[in-house]
Enzyme design. Structure first.
Site, PDB file in Angstrom:
ATOM      1  N   TRP A  97       0.838  -1.211   0.000  1.00  0.00           N
ATOM      2  CA  TRP A  97       0.000   0.000   0.000  1.00  0.00           C
ATOM      3  C   TRP A  97       0.859   1.242   0.000  1.00  0.00           C
ATOM      4  CZ3 TRP A  97      -4.226  -1.357  -1.952  1.00  0.00           C
ATOM      5  CH2 TRP A  97      -4.836  -2.571  -1.621  1.00  0.00           C
TER       6      TRP A  97
ATOM      7  N   ASP B  63      -2.089   6.695   6.094  1.00  0.00           N
ATOM      8  CA  ASP B  63      -3.101   5.747   5.633  1.00  0.00           C
ATOM      9  C   ASP B  63      -3.384   4.825   6.821  1.00  0.00           C
ATOM     10  OD1 ASP B  63      -4.517   3.594   4.598  1.00  0.00           O
ATOM     11  OD2 ASP B  63      -3.075   3.135   3.000  1.00  0.00           O
TER      12      ASP B  63
ATOM     13  N   LYS C 148     -12.332  -2.057   6.291  1.00  0.00           N
ATOM     14  CA  LYS C 148     -11.549  -2.967   7.125  1.00  0.00           C
ATOM     15  C   LYS C 148     -12.066  -2.951   8.563  1.00  0.00           C
ATOM     16  CE  LYS C 148      -8.815  -3.560   3.577  1.00  0.00           C
ATOM     17  NZ  LYS C 148      -7.778  -2.627   3.184  1.00  0.00           N
TER      18      LYS C 148
END
Ligand SMILES: *Cc1c(COP(=O)(O)O)cnc(C)c1O
Length: 355
Positions: A99, A166, A190
Site C-alpha cells: 500500500w 493511511d 476494514k
C-alpha cells in the site's frame, strides 16, 4: 456451524451494525422508505452524515480545526488526492509494503518522492528504524498498519513537517494523537463499514498550499465546504459506518478497542510461538494486532494446504495469507471476539496433535 470471520477486507462487522443497516435498507427510521431510495439531502439522511462526523470526532478526540469527510473512491483514490492537494515540490514516504508503494507511485506523478526508509529488503517483515524525516519536504506519509504483511506502527511520530497517514486497517483500534497529523485517511471496509466509503480526517489550514489547479472532485476543500455532500455520498456505507462508531462508543471507545486488540493478538501470537508447526512471519516488535501473519515451519511446509482445509472445516473463514506472504493471516479487527481467537488457537492445537 459457527463461522469465524478472519477476512482481511472487506471484513467482520459487529452483528448489530449489519442488522441495523439491513433494517434501514428495508425501512429507514420508520418513514416507510428504504435508506436506498431517499435523497441524501433529505431531513432524514442529513443527520446521519452530521452524526457520523461528530462521532468520529468524539471517538478520536479530534481537536478543533479538523474536518471529517466521508467520500467515495477508496483509500486508493486518496493515494492520488494526497499529492494533488499537498505536494508542491517534494514529499517523503516511509515504504512499508504494497500500500505504501502504491501511494508512492501516485505521488511521483506530482513531484519528487524521497523514500525515507524501506523494509523491502526483507519482504516488509519489519518496520524500518533509525531514519529521520527530511525537513525540506511538503509532507511525510506513512501506512500505519500493513494489512498484507502484518506489521504495524502503533505510535504517533513527531514530525517536523505535516504528517499524513493511511490508517485503512487500524483506524479506531487505538487512541491516536490526531494533532500530530495533517491528514488521516482510509477505506472504511476494514474496521468501520462495508465497502464504498472512505474516511478522511483533515486539518483545514494544511490545505491551499499548492499552486496547481485541482479538479473540483479531487480538491478536499470542495468536500469540506459541502460537508461531504458535494455530490451524492455513499449513503448506505455511511450509515453503516455510523452504526459501527456507535457500537465502538457503547463498548467503551477506542481505549477499550485497543485493550481487546492486544488481548486477541496475545492469544493468537502466543500460540503461533508455542506451536511446533507454525512460525510468525514478522519481527516481534513490529507485529500487527490487526492482521496476524504466520506460516508453517520449513519442515512442515507440505502441511499448509491440509491446515487450510482443516481450519475451514472448523469454521475459520479467510485465514489464507496474501499471495505475497503465503501461509496464513488471521485478521482480527474490532468486531472479532476473544472466542473467535480461542477457536482458531484450539484449531491450531488440534492440528498439531495430528502431526
Ligand atoms: C485495503 C487497503 C487499501 C486500499 O483500500 P481501497 O479502499 O480498496 O482503495 C489501502 N491501504 C491499506 C493499508 C489497506 O489495507
Amino acid at each position: 456451524m459457527k463461522k469465524y470471520n478472519f477476512n482481511a477486507g472487506p471484513s467482520i462487522l459487529p452483528r448489530e451494525v449489519i442488522e441495523a443497516t439491513a433494517a434501514a435498507c428495508l425501512d429507514f427510521n420508520g418513514i416507510g422508505l428504504s435508506l436506498m431510495e431517499i435523497s441524501h439531502r433529505s431531513k432524514d439522511f442529513q443527520p446521519v452524515m452530521d452524526e457520523a462526523e461528530a462521532m468520529m470526532k468524539e471517538l478520536l478526540d479530534i481537536p478543533e480545526g479538523y474536518k471529517v469527510l466521508f467520500l467515495g473512491g477508496g483509500a486508493s483514490l486518496e493515494f492520488c488526492m494526497i499529492p494533488y492537494n499537498f505536494l508542491e515540490k517534494k514529499a517523503a514516504y516511509l515504504n512499508t509494503g504494497v500500500w505504501s508503494k502504491k501511494a508512492i507511485k501516485e505521488a511521483k506523478l506530482f513531484g519528487e518522492v524521497v523514500e525515507v526508509a524501506s523494509s523491502a529488503d526483507k519482504n516488509f517483515t519489519y518496520i524500518p528504524k533509525g531514519w529521520t524525516i527530511p525537513t525540506d519536504c511538503d509532507y511525510f506519509h506513512i501506512t500505519t498498519n500493513n494489512t498484507i504483511y502484518g506489521t504495524e506502527i502503533r505510535e504517533d511520530f513527531d514530525s517536523p513537517i505535516p504528517m499524513i497517514a493511511d490508517m485503512s486497517s487500524d483506524i479506531l483500534s487505538r487512541p491516536i494523537d490526531v494533532s500530530k497529523y495533517a491528514c488521516i485517511y482510509g477505506g472504511a471496509q476494514k474496521n468501520i463499514s462495508m465497502a464504498g466509503v472512505t474516511f478522511v480526517i483533515i486539518k483545514e489550514d494544511a490545505l491551499g498550499k499548492v499552486s496547481r489547479q485541482i479538479p473540483t472532485m479531487l480538491d478536499y476543500r470542495t468536500h469540506i465546504e459541502k460537508g461531504s455532500m458535494f455530490n451524492t455520498p455513499p449513503v448506505v456505507p455511511v450509515y453503516s459506518a455510523l452504526q459501527t462508531m456507535k457500537w465502538v462508543k457503547a463498548q467503551g471507545g477506542v481505549k477499550e478497542m485497543e485493550r481487546r486488540a492486544l488481548q486477541r493478538a496475545k492469544i493468537v501470537y502466543d500460540e503461533i510461538d508455542r506451536n511446533k508447526l507454525f512460525v510468525g512471519t514478522v519481527e516481534p516488535d513490529a507485529r500487527s494486532v490487526m492482521n496476524l501473519c504466520f506460516v508453517m515451519k520449513d519442515e512442515y511446509k507440505e502441511l499448509e494446504a491440509d491446515f487450510m482445509a482443516f481450519a475451514t472445516e472448523k469454521g475459520m473463514v479467510g485465514v489464507k495469507g496474501h499471495r505475497s506472504v503465503g501461509g496464513f493471516r488471521a485478521s482480527c479487527y474490532n468486531a472479532m471476539s476473544i472466542e473467535g481467537c480461542e477457536a482458531l488457537v484450539a484449531c491450531m492445537k488440534e492440528f498439531e496433535k495430528l502431526h
